[in-house]
Design a protein around this motif. Structure first.
Motif, PDB file in Angstrom:
ATOM      1  N   LYS A   1       0.856  -1.119   0.081  1.00 50.38           N
ATOM      2  CA  LYS A   1      -0.015  -0.015  -0.166  1.00 50.38           C
ATOM      3  C   LYS A   1       0.891   1.289  -0.034  1.00 50.38           C
ATOM      4  O   LYS A   1       1.935   1.162   0.580  1.00 50.38           O
ATOM      5  CB  LYS A   1      -0.916   0.008   1.321  1.00 50.38           C
ATOM      6  CG  LYS A   1      -2.198  -0.968   1.284  1.00 50.38           C
ATOM      7  CD  LYS A   1      -2.897  -0.799   2.338  1.00 50.38           C
ATOM      8  CE  LYS A   1      -3.985  -1.620   2.157  1.00 50.38           C
ATOM      9  NZ  LYS A   1      -5.197  -1.425   3.247  1.00 50.38           N
ATOM     10  N   LEU A   2       0.439   2.332  -0.603  1.00 47.68           N
ATOM     11  CA  LEU A   2       0.912   3.549  -0.483  1.00 47.68           C
ATOM     12  C   LEU A   2       0.165   4.640  -0.256  1.00 47.68           C
ATOM     13  O   LEU A   2      -1.018   4.573  -0.796  1.00 47.68           O
ATOM     14  CB  LEU A   2       1.737   3.938  -2.130  1.00 47.68           C
ATOM     15  CG  LEU A   2       2.646   3.021  -2.617  1.00 47.68           C
ATOM     16  CD1 LEU A   2       2.994   3.199  -4.284  1.00 47.68           C
ATOM     17  CD2 LEU A   2       3.898   3.125  -1.958  1.00 47.68           C
ATOM     18  N   SER A   3       0.597   5.571   0.519  1.00 51.88           N
ATOM     19  CA  SER A   3      -0.166   6.902   0.981  1.00 51.88           C
ATOM     20  C   SER A   3      -0.182   7.693  -0.270  1.00 51.88           C
ATOM     21  O   SER A   3       0.617   7.509  -1.356  1.00 51.88           O
ATOM     22  CB  SER A   3       0.574   7.640   2.152  1.00 51.88           C
ATOM     23  OG  SER A   3       1.864   7.911   1.666  1.00 51.88           O
ATOM     24  N   ARG A   4      -1.004   8.558  -0.362  1.00 46.65           N
ATOM     25  CA  ARG A   4      -1.067   9.675  -1.546  1.00 46.65           C
ATOM     26  C   ARG A   4       0.380  10.336  -1.776  1.00 46.65           C
ATOM     27  O   ARG A   4       0.785  10.333  -2.775  1.00 46.65           O
ATOM     28  CB  ARG A   4      -2.180  10.673  -1.432  1.00 46.65           C
ATOM     29  CG  ARG A   4      -3.196  10.384  -1.418  1.00 46.65           C
ATOM     30  CD  ARG A   4      -4.389  11.420  -1.230  1.00 46.65           C
ATOM     31  NE  ARG A   4      -5.709  10.798  -1.217  1.00 46.65           N
ATOM     32  CZ  ARG A   4      -6.743  11.638  -1.128  1.00 46.65           C
ATOM     33  NH1 ARG A   4      -6.637  12.860  -0.723  1.00 46.65           N
ATOM     34  NH2 ARG A   4      -7.987  10.949  -1.271  1.00 46.65           N
ATOM     35  N   THR A   5       0.918  10.708  -0.637  1.00 46.05           N
ATOM     36  CA  THR A   5       2.039  11.257  -0.869  1.00 46.05           C
ATOM     37  C   THR A   5       3.236  10.344  -1.406  1.00 46.05           C
ATOM     38  O   THR A   5       4.215  10.605  -2.185  1.00 46.05           O
ATOM     39  CB  THR A   5       2.754  11.925   0.458  1.00 46.05           C
ATOM     40  OG1 THR A   5       1.698  12.714   1.067  1.00 46.05           O
ATOM     41  CG2 THR A   5       4.087  12.660   0.432  1.00 46.05           C
ATOM     42  N   GLN A   6       3.272   9.273  -0.839  1.00 46.94           N
ATOM     43  CA  GLN A   6       4.266   8.215  -1.354  1.00 46.94           C
ATOM     44  C   GLN A   6       4.033   8.038  -3.092  1.00 46.94           C
ATOM     45  O   GLN A   6       4.922   7.795  -3.697  1.00 46.94           O
ATOM     46  CB  GLN A   6       4.213   6.893  -0.655  1.00 46.94           C
ATOM     47  CG  GLN A   6       4.652   6.873   0.726  1.00 46.94           C
ATOM     48  CD  GLN A   6       4.329   5.655   1.552  1.00 46.94           C
ATOM     49  OE1 GLN A   6       3.200   5.073   1.522  1.00 46.94           O
ATOM     50  NE2 GLN A   6       5.239   5.393   2.656  1.00 46.94           N
ATOM     51  N   ARG A   7       2.772   7.832  -3.217  1.00 46.37           N
ATOM     52  CA  ARG A   7       2.476   7.560  -4.850  1.00 46.37           C
ATOM     53  C   ARG A   7       2.980   8.629  -5.487  1.00 46.37           C
ATOM     54  O   ARG A   7       3.324   8.413  -6.699  1.00 46.37           O
ATOM     55  CB  ARG A   7       0.873   7.337  -4.803  1.00 46.37           C
ATOM     56  CG  ARG A   7       0.483   6.999  -6.007  1.00 46.37           C
ATOM     57  CD  ARG A   7      -1.339   6.932  -6.264  1.00 46.37           C
ATOM     58  NE  ARG A   7      -1.798   5.828  -5.064  1.00 46.37           N
ATOM     59  CZ  ARG A   7      -1.605   4.668  -5.223  1.00 46.37           C
ATOM     60  NH1 ARG A   7      -1.281   3.949  -6.370  1.00 46.37           N
ATOM     61  NH2 ARG A   7      -2.128   3.928  -4.306  1.00 46.37           N
ATOM     62  N   GLU A   8       2.702   9.956  -5.170  1.00 48.87           N
ATOM     63  CA  GLU A   8       3.187  11.137  -5.869  1.00 48.87           C
ATOM     64  C   GLU A   8       4.584  10.905  -6.069  1.00 48.87           C
ATOM     65  O   GLU A   8       5.329  11.342  -7.126  1.00 48.87           O
ATOM     66  CB  GLU A   8       2.740  12.330  -5.387  1.00 48.87           C
ATOM     67  CG  GLU A   8       2.962  13.547  -6.032  1.00 48.87           C
ATOM     68  CD  GLU A   8       2.468  13.380  -7.456  1.00 48.87           C
ATOM     69  OE1 GLU A   8       3.177  14.223  -8.388  1.00 48.87           O
ATOM     70  OE2 GLU A   8       1.310  13.249  -7.682  1.00 48.87           O
TER      71      GLU A   8
END
Length: 171
Positions: A135-142
């Motif tokens: 899983k990735l957070s929004r910040t990590q995904r960006e």
């Protein structure tokens, strides 16, 4: 009457045995004069202890070398890191250099199984596997998107030889 004239009776006894470091599966240790009593007052025989080495949860043994697989994160593989893993005599430090690829093996000299009745030890061979997050957070995904845009990877099929190496790596 209990010995029926043989001057010996059947009984169990416990004995502490010393197992030297570095034994392998099937090693036999002989204890002279510790076996069954001889018939009609004869001398005692020898006791042979055949050893079975129990498998370990973390290490796999190959002769005197110990192998293990350690998961690392993508940032550890890309930027390098120093990790601590358990060893036979305590924690062992392994340096992961920058841009380490998944499946890379690192040899730590002298941290394996001791040689039986000799000096020296085998090696500890650490294979690292880069884990992908589930899983990735929004910040990590960006941040990963930005990284993807800055890196170009040619997605072409690998040669058969490379595929068999990868298959062996994960089996």
């Amino acid at each position: 009457t209990t010995c029926r004239g043989e001057t010996r009776v059947v009984r169990e006894f416990k004995m502490n045995v010393k197992v030297p470091a570095g034994v392998e599966d099937g090693t036999r240790i002989r204890y002279s004069g510790e076996g069954e009593s001889g018939r009609f007052g004869g001398p005692r025989g020898d006791l042979y202890v055949v050893l079975t080495v129990k498998p370990h949860d973390f290490f796999e043994r190959d002769g005197h070398d110990l192998h293990c697989v350690v998961p690392i994160s993508f940032p550890q593989a890309a930027l390098g890191d120093e990790i601590e893993i358990p060893g036979l005599d305590g924690e062992v430090s392994v340096r992961i250099p920058e841009v380490t690829q998944s499946g890379k093996e690192f040899h730590v000299r002298g941290k394996g199984v001791p040689h039986l009745n000799e000096s020296g030890r085998g090696d500890l061979i650490v294979q690292v596997l880069v884990q992908t997050p589930k899983k990735l957070s929004r910040t990590q995904r960006e941040l990963v998107r930005q990284l993807q845009e800055s890196m170009a990877v040619e997605n072409k099929p690998a040669s058969r030889n490379m595929l068999s190496k990868m298959r062996d790596l994960f089996n």
